[in-house]
Write an enzyme that holds these catalytic residues in place. Structure first.
Site, PDB file in Angstrom:
ATOM      1  N   ARG A   7      39.126  -2.387  15.642  1.00 61.70           N
ATOM      2  CA  ARG A   7      40.325  -1.847  14.990  1.00 61.70           C
ATOM      3  C   ARG A   7      39.992  -0.976  13.786  1.00 61.70           C
ATOM      4  O   ARG A   7      40.899  -0.435  13.151  1.00 61.70           O
ATOM      5  CB  ARG A   7      41.234  -3.008  14.542  1.00 61.70           C
ATOM      6  N   ALA A  46      67.146 -13.451  26.136  1.00 62.95           N
ATOM      7  CA  ALA A  46      66.896 -13.814  24.731  1.00 62.95           C
ATOM      8  C   ALA A  46      65.415 -13.650  24.412  1.00 62.95           C
ATOM      9  O   ALA A  46      64.781 -14.545  23.858  1.00 62.95           O
ATOM     10  CB  ALA A  46      67.344 -15.257  24.478  1.00 62.95           C
ATOM     11  N   GLY A  51      47.809  -2.345  23.987  1.00 59.43           N
ATOM     12  CA  GLY A  51      48.319  -3.440  24.800  1.00 59.43           C
ATOM     13  C   GLY A  51      49.825  -3.484  24.641  1.00 59.43           C
ATOM     14  O   GLY A  51      50.457  -2.479  24.314  1.00 59.43           O
ATOM     15  N   ASN A  78      63.771  -8.851  31.376  1.00 57.30           N
ATOM     16  CA  ASN A  78      62.481  -8.216  31.606  1.00 57.30           C
ATOM     17  C   ASN A  78      62.496  -7.352  32.861  1.00 57.30           C
ATOM     18  O   ASN A  78      63.198  -7.654  33.831  1.00 57.30           O
ATOM     19  CB  ASN A  78      61.360  -9.262  31.671  1.00 57.30           C
ATOM     20  N   ARG A 127      52.619  19.736  12.751  1.00 61.54           N
ATOM     21  CA  ARG A 127      53.039  19.722  14.157  1.00 61.54           C
ATOM     22  C   ARG A 127      52.498  18.491  14.877  1.00 61.54           C
ATOM     23  O   ARG A 127      53.082  18.024  15.839  1.00 61.54           O
ATOM     24  CB  ARG A 127      52.539  20.984  14.879  1.00 61.54           C
ATOM     25  N   TYR A 170      62.001 -10.767  23.342  1.00 56.64           N
ATOM     26  CA  TYR A 170      61.542 -10.014  22.174  1.00 56.64           C
ATOM     27  C   TYR A 170      62.530  -8.922  21.779  1.00 56.64           C
ATOM     28  O   TYR A 170      62.573  -8.521  20.619  1.00 56.64           O
ATOM     29  CB  TYR A 170      60.162  -9.409  22.450  1.00 56.64           C
ATOM     30  N   CYS A 184      54.827  -3.088  27.353  1.00 57.35           N
ATOM     31  CA  CYS A 184      55.582  -1.936  27.853  1.00 57.35           C
ATOM     32  C   CYS A 184      54.810  -0.661  28.161  1.00 57.35           C
ATOM     33  O   CYS A 184      55.118  -0.011  29.161  1.00 57.35           O
ATOM     34  CB  CYS A 184      56.714  -1.626  26.886  1.00 57.35           C
ATOM     35  N   GLN A 216      51.920   0.228  29.417  1.00 55.92           N
ATOM     36  CA  GLN A 216      51.339   0.356  30.755  1.00 55.92           C
ATOM     37  C   GLN A 216      52.424   0.310  31.834  1.00 55.92           C
ATOM     38  O   GLN A 216      52.462   1.146  32.736  1.00 55.92           O
ATOM     39  CB  GLN A 216      50.318  -0.743  30.980  1.00 55.92           C
ATOM     40  N   LYS A 217      53.311  -0.661  31.721  1.00 57.74           N
ATOM     41  CA  LYS A 217      54.340  -0.805  32.764  1.00 57.74           C
ATOM     42  C   LYS A 217      55.244   0.435  32.815  1.00 57.74           C
ATOM     43  O   LYS A 217      55.604   0.897  33.894  1.00 57.74           O
ATOM     44  CB  LYS A 217      55.135  -2.090  32.509  1.00 57.74           C
TER      45      LYS A 217
END
Ligand code: NAD
Ligand code: UGA
Length: 465
Positions: free
Chosen positions: A443, A11, A274, A92, A261, A13, A277, A279-280
């Site tokens: 940013r 349950a 960040g 996860n 393109r 994200y 996901c 990076q992993k």
């Protein structure tokens, strides 16, 4: 036969928002989201919709509509598996922190536990859907576990990776660019694929539902994230050249993005990507490539991560250097801690690394983020194990008001692109700061002319002199 009962294990994200949308769009299907984390389940069941465990714009209204009607959150994992015709695995899949593949491979222990639990509980045939992001060929491992239970139940394994981005999850789920479903080429496999296609067809146009073999589907998810992250590292690499040459990364991004393109999206220079996901998943891809002996392929993708680490490092180095080579005892205000705007998620946020670097230089950091709680920020620092929890709490303070966070500071660092930062009363902030007052806009969201007119020394990522 149409699907009547869905169980989603996990349950988080992905599981929470994804199942909320399926339940909203398919009132004829009962959807139960289960998790071993009882606190998380309790938070999903909270009457106060502002306390849901996942903050996503628009999610509260969907939960309000579907929860208790055909959407349920429960910690009774076994009962829900037993009742389901279709089970989504949405747990996860972090990077392994031990043993073979440590720091690179995906840790599949939670996936395997799910498979074993499904195998032990199931009394009738079921479709098992991989929603988590998994290394290519994981479906065969899951199938192996499920097929050796000895109770004669038939399982079909589908791959249905999720492409939602946090902060825009609801829109991404309601209007996906595509839904990808991978299944076996057998008659039973195709029947299962069609059952899942039927569910999505309740709101997704048929031409956006793509069906492939299982391996293509699994690998497409890793590929998509690798390509997306690679774009960010590419634009960030150019941002450093811009800073040396007087070019402006926003102008460069616009100029290249008008080439159909290349396209205009995902070209925003930043303090580094960040999120849980990118990076992993790239590390996982690198590991897979290496395991097949494809060293050049592995090196190519690893560079995306090396560049991202460099971008975070050079952002904090620049702060130290600009503040006359010492930040010791100086207050530096962080605007933003989340890894991007419109989410309370901080996993792998660039802010963590930048804060850690500055704290090691003995800076006093004060943080304001509109959605991230104090406990989360301290937990993020504690996970690094760079210094004691006590030291982190002495050196870093968390504020619930941005003006308080910035008061008396020597510099402000913008780490997340929250919209509210743009319209602050910057003259008021300037007045209350130490002089010279610096802003490091990681940013590129603030108005340079306005800030310079007020008297700030303004540094924007990817912008020269
Ligand atoms: P998460 O950590 O937010 O949620 C996972 C949940 O699974 C946790 O609440 C955990 O308690 C639960 N869980 C773990 N093992 C369990 C078990 N055996 N039984 C019951 N519950 C169990 O993770 P997430 O961000 O939702 O990501 C889940 C998967 O989706 C990952 O593979 C991730 O790569 C992928 N993904 C994530 C995103 C994203 O934006 N976060 C987007 C696309 C894909
Ligand atoms: C990303 C992908 O966009 C999703 O498609 C995918 O499903 C998901 O990963 C996943 O598998 O977890 P997410 O990480 O939630 O989604 O958010 P993104 O919008 O992709 O942003 C990731 C990071 O890149 C953020 O830190 C963001 O600030 C940064 N970014 C993004 C930039 O610095 N510049 C950009 O132009 C875009």
């Amino acid at each position: 036969m149409s699907i009547k009962n869905i169980c989603c294990i996990g349950a988080g994200y992905v599981g929470g928002p994804t199942m909320a949308v399926i339940a909203q769009k398919c009132p004829h299907i009962n959807v139960t989201v289960v998790d071993i984390n009882k606190e998380r389940i309790a938070a999903w069941n909270n009457d106060d919709l502002s306390s849901l465990p996942v903050f996503e714009p628009g999610l509260d209204l969907i939960i309000k509509e579907a929860r208790g009607r055909n959407l349920f959150f429960s910690s009774n994992v076994e009962e829900s598996i037993d009742k389901a015709d279709m089970i989504f695995i949405s747990v996860n899949t972090p990077t392994k922190t031990y043993g073979k593949g440590k720091g690179m491979a995906a840790d599949l222990k939670y996936i395997e536990l799910c498979a074993r639990q499904i195998a032990s509980v199931s009394k009738n045939n079921k479709i098992v859907v991989e929603k988590s992001t998994l290394p290519v060929r994981t479906a065969s491992a899951i199938k192996n576990i499920l097929d050796n239970t000895g109770n004669g139940v038939q399982f079909q394994i589908l791959s249905n990776p999720e492409f939602l981005a946090e902060g825009t999850a609801v829109n991404d789920l309601l209007m996906p660019d595509r839904v990808l479903i991978g299944g076996d080429n057998t008659k039973e496999g195709q029947k299962a694929v069609n059952q899942l296609v039927e569910i999505y067809s309740n709101w997704v146009p048929k031409n956006k539902i793509l069906t492939t073999n299982v391996w293509s589907s699994e690998l497409s998810k890793l590929t998509a994230n690798a390509f997306l992250a690679q774009r960010v590292s590419s634009i960030n690499a150019m941002s450093e050249i811009c800073e040396k040459t007087g070019a402006d990364i926003n102008e460069v991004a616009q100029a290249i993005g008008m080439d159909s393109r290349i396209g205009p999206k995902f070209l925003k220079a930043s303090v580094g990507f960040g999120g849980s996901c990118f990076q992993k998943d790239i590390l996982n891809l690198v590991y897979i490539a290496k395991s097949y002996g494809l060293d050049e392929v592995a090196d190519y993708w690893e560079q995306v991560i090396i560049m991202n680490e460099h971008q975070k490092q050079r952002f904090s180095d620049n702060i130290v250097q600009t503040l006359f080579n010492t930040v010791s005892g100086k207050k530096i205000a962080f605007l933003g801690w989340a890894f991007k705007k419109d989410t309370n998620d901080t996993r792998e946020s660039a802010a963590i690394k930048v804060a850690d670097n500055l704290l090691s230089e003995r800076a006093l950091v004060s943080v304001y983020d509109p959605k991230v709680k104090k406990e989360r920020i301290y937990a993020d620092l504690e996970n690094l194990k760079t210094r004691s929890d006590e030291e982190n709490k002495t050196l870093l303070k968390v504020h619930t008001n941005a003006y308080e966070a910035c008061k008396d500071s020597h510099a402000i660092a913008v780490l997340t692109e929250w919209d509210e930062f743009v319209n602050y009363d910057w003259a008021k902030i300037h007045k209350a700061m130490q002089k010279p007052a610096f802003i490091f806009d990681g940013r590129g969201i603030l108005n340079k002319d306005l800030l310079e007119n007020i008297g700030f020394s303004y540094y924007k990522i990817g912008s020269g002199y």
